[in-house]
Design a protein around this motif. Structure first.
Motif, PDB file in Angstrom:
ATOM      1  N   ALA A   1      -8.927   2.359  14.999  1.00 54.54           N
ATOM      2  CA  ALA A   1      -8.505   1.237  16.279  1.00 54.54           C
ATOM      3  C   ALA A   1      -7.049   2.040  16.905  1.00 54.54           C
ATOM      4  O   ALA A   1      -7.249   1.945  18.387  1.00 54.54           O
ATOM      5  CB  ALA A   1      -8.080   0.741  15.833  1.00 54.54           C
ATOM      6  N   MET A   2      -6.962   3.384  16.372  1.00 53.81           N
ATOM      7  CA  MET A   2      -5.021   4.096  17.105  1.00 53.81           C
ATOM      8  C   MET A   2      -5.847   5.054  17.312  1.00 53.81           C
ATOM      9  O   MET A   2      -5.062   4.997  18.965  1.00 53.81           O
ATOM     10  CB  MET A   2      -4.623   4.544  15.189  1.00 53.81           C
ATOM     11  CG  MET A   2      -3.509   3.170  15.060  1.00 53.81           C
ATOM     12  SD  MET A   2      -2.496   4.036  13.309  1.00 53.81           S
ATOM     13  CE  MET A   2      -0.599   4.273  13.966  1.00 53.81           C
ATOM     14  N   ARG A   3      -6.934   5.603  17.269  1.00 50.72           N
ATOM     15  CA  ARG A   3      -7.177   6.827  17.678  1.00 50.72           C
ATOM     16  C   ARG A   3      -8.136   6.358  19.184  1.00 50.72           C
ATOM     17  O   ARG A   3      -8.109   6.090  20.505  1.00 50.72           O
ATOM     18  CB  ARG A   3      -8.250   8.076  17.184  1.00 50.72           C
ATOM     19  CG  ARG A   3      -8.362   7.946  16.029  1.00 50.72           C
ATOM     20  CD  ARG A   3      -9.174   9.453  15.781  1.00 50.72           C
ATOM     21  NE  ARG A   3      -8.559   9.572  14.314  1.00 50.72           N
ATOM     22  CZ  ARG A   3      -8.525   9.386  13.168  1.00 50.72           C
ATOM     23  NH1 ARG A   3      -9.410   9.052  12.777  1.00 50.72           N
ATOM     24  NH2 ARG A   3      -7.939  10.412  12.453  1.00 50.72           N
ATOM     25  N   GLU A   4      -8.360   4.883  19.461  1.00 50.25           N
ATOM     26  CA  GLU A   4      -8.730   4.077  20.762  1.00 50.25           C
ATOM     27  C   GLU A   4      -7.958   3.833  21.568  1.00 50.25           C
ATOM     28  O   GLU A   4      -8.912   3.960  22.992  1.00 50.25           O
ATOM     29  CB  GLU A   4     -10.184   2.890  20.491  1.00 50.25           C
ATOM     30  CG  GLU A   4     -11.884   3.554  19.481  1.00 50.25           C
ATOM     31  CD  GLU A   4     -12.252   2.892  18.773  1.00 50.25           C
ATOM     32  OE1 GLU A   4     -12.030   1.205  19.286  1.00 50.25           O
ATOM     33  OE2 GLU A   4     -13.564   2.585  18.964  1.00 50.25           O
ATOM     34  N   ASN A   5      -7.148   3.839  21.107  1.00 52.95           N
ATOM     35  CA  ASN A   5      -5.390   3.530  21.774  1.00 52.95           C
ATOM     36  C   ASN A   5      -5.085   4.169  22.242  1.00 52.95           C
ATOM     37  O   ASN A   5      -3.648   4.311  22.201  1.00 52.95           O
ATOM     38  CB  ASN A   5      -4.401   2.251  20.719  1.00 52.95           C
ATOM     39  CG  ASN A   5      -5.604   1.200  21.166  1.00 52.95           C
ATOM     40  OD1 ASN A   5      -4.821   0.990  21.896  1.00 52.95           O
ATOM     41  ND2 ASN A   5      -5.815   0.527  20.453  1.00 52.95           N
ATOM     42  N   GLY A   6      -5.480   5.603  22.226  1.00 53.85           N
ATOM     43  CA  GLY A   6      -4.732   7.374  22.297  1.00 53.85           C
ATOM     44  C   GLY A   6      -3.991   7.334  21.511  1.00 53.85           C
ATOM     45  O   GLY A   6      -3.290   8.827  21.425  1.00 53.85           O
ATOM     46  N   TYR A   7      -3.955   7.078  20.079  1.00 50.36           N
ATOM     47  CA  TYR A   7      -2.965   8.305  18.953  1.00 50.36           C
ATOM     48  C   TYR A   7      -4.034   8.849  19.003  1.00 50.36           C
ATOM     49  O   TYR A   7      -4.578   8.962  18.787  1.00 50.36           O
ATOM     50  CB  TYR A   7      -2.573   7.026  17.586  1.00 50.36           C
ATOM     51  CG  TYR A   7      -1.718   6.062  18.176  1.00 50.36           C
ATOM     52  CD1 TYR A   7      -0.233   6.127  17.367  1.00 50.36           C
ATOM     53  CD2 TYR A   7      -1.931   4.672  18.962  1.00 50.36           C
ATOM     54  CE1 TYR A   7       0.711   5.810  17.589  1.00 50.36           C
ATOM     55  CE2 TYR A   7      -1.021   3.932  19.208  1.00 50.36           C
ATOM     56  CZ  TYR A   7       0.174   4.367  18.362  1.00 50.36           C
ATOM     57  OH  TYR A   7       1.567   3.404  18.803  1.00 50.36           O
ATOM     58  N   ASP A   8      -3.267  10.522  18.140  1.00 45.24           N
ATOM     59  CA  ASP A   8      -3.506  11.478  17.578  1.00 45.24           C
ATOM     60  C   ASP A   8      -3.087  11.368  16.001  1.00 45.24           C
ATOM     61  O   ASP A   8      -2.233  10.315  15.888  1.00 45.24           O
ATOM     62  CB  ASP A   8      -3.788  12.523  18.893  1.00 45.24           C
ATOM     63  CG  ASP A   8      -2.583  13.529  18.558  1.00 45.24           C
ATOM     64  OD1 ASP A   8      -1.666  12.511  17.506  1.00 45.24           O
ATOM     65  OD2 ASP A   8      -2.014  14.199  19.476  1.00 45.24           O
ATOM     66  N   ASP A   9      -3.694  12.057  15.308  1.00 44.76           N
ATOM     67  CA  ASP A   9      -2.825  12.526  13.983  1.00 44.76           C
ATOM     68  C   ASP A   9      -1.808  12.313  14.147  1.00 44.76           C
ATOM     69  O   ASP A   9      -0.948  12.248  13.238  1.00 44.76           O
ATOM     70  CB  ASP A   9      -3.558  13.499  13.475  1.00 44.76           C
ATOM     71  CG  ASP A   9      -5.268  13.432  13.093  1.00 44.76           C
ATOM     72  OD1 ASP A   9      -5.674  12.283  12.871  1.00 44.76           O
ATOM     73  OD2 ASP A   9      -6.452  14.209  12.680  1.00 44.76           O
ATOM     74  N   MET A  10      -0.820  13.663  14.972  1.00 47.59           N
ATOM     75  CA  MET A  10       0.697  13.185  14.845  1.00 47.59           C
ATOM     76  C   MET A  10       1.352  12.621  15.139  1.00 47.59           C
ATOM     77  O   MET A  10       2.122  11.602  14.737  1.00 47.59           O
ATOM     78  CB  MET A  10       0.768  14.716  15.210  1.00 47.59           C
ATOM     79  CG  MET A  10       0.623  15.746  14.678  1.00 47.59           C
ATOM     80  SD  MET A  10       1.096  16.400  13.331  1.00 47.59           S
ATOM     81  CE  MET A  10       3.357  16.382  13.838  1.00 47.59           C
ATOM     82  N   ASP A  11       0.237  11.578  16.618  1.00 48.24           N
ATOM     83  CA  ASP A  11       1.450   9.922  16.445  1.00 48.24           C
ATOM     84  C   ASP A  11       1.131   9.151  15.607  1.00 48.24           C
ATOM     85  O   ASP A  11       1.872   8.291  15.484  1.00 48.24           O
ATOM     86  CB  ASP A  11       0.605   9.620  17.871  1.00 48.24           C
ATOM     87  CG  ASP A  11       0.864  10.549  18.826  1.00 48.24           C
ATOM     88  OD1 ASP A  11       1.493  11.062  19.697  1.00 48.24           O
ATOM     89  OD2 ASP A  11      -0.351  10.759  20.205  1.00 48.24           O
ATOM     90  N   MET A  12       0.138   9.495  14.863  1.00 49.83           N
ATOM     91  CA  MET A  12       0.447   8.110  13.332  1.00 49.83           C
ATOM     92  C   MET A  12       1.050   8.694  13.016  1.00 49.83           C
ATOM     93  O   MET A  12       0.787   7.970  11.742  1.00 49.83           O
ATOM     94  CB  MET A  12      -1.625   8.411  12.880  1.00 49.83           C
ATOM     95  CG  MET A  12      -2.672   8.034  13.407  1.00 49.83           C
ATOM     96  SD  MET A  12      -4.695   8.358  13.053  1.00 49.83           S
ATOM     97  CE  MET A  12      -5.307   8.220  14.498  1.00 49.83           C
TER      98      MET A  12
END
Length: 50
Positions: A33-44
């Motif tokens: 869900a985070m990736r689908e909302n534009g988060y990459d691994d560093m953002d997470m």
């Protein structure tokens, strides 16, 4: 929590612990869900550290 995140190709030591997405204990569904909302691994990782 002010730990430095080091790239996996650098040698890990006590001064620079390596933190990975698996350390967050988020489920695969949450990560997807985070990736689908534009988060990459560093953002997470930044979100988890905050």
């Amino acid at each position: 929590m002010n730990e430095m995140i080091t790239p996996s190709h650098e040698q890990q030591n006590d001064d620079y612990p390596q933190i990975v997405i698996a350390d967050t204990d988020w489920t695969e569904e949450e990560r997807t869900a985070m990736r689908e909302n534009g988060y990459d691994d560093m953002d997470m990782l930044r979100a988890w550290l905050d």
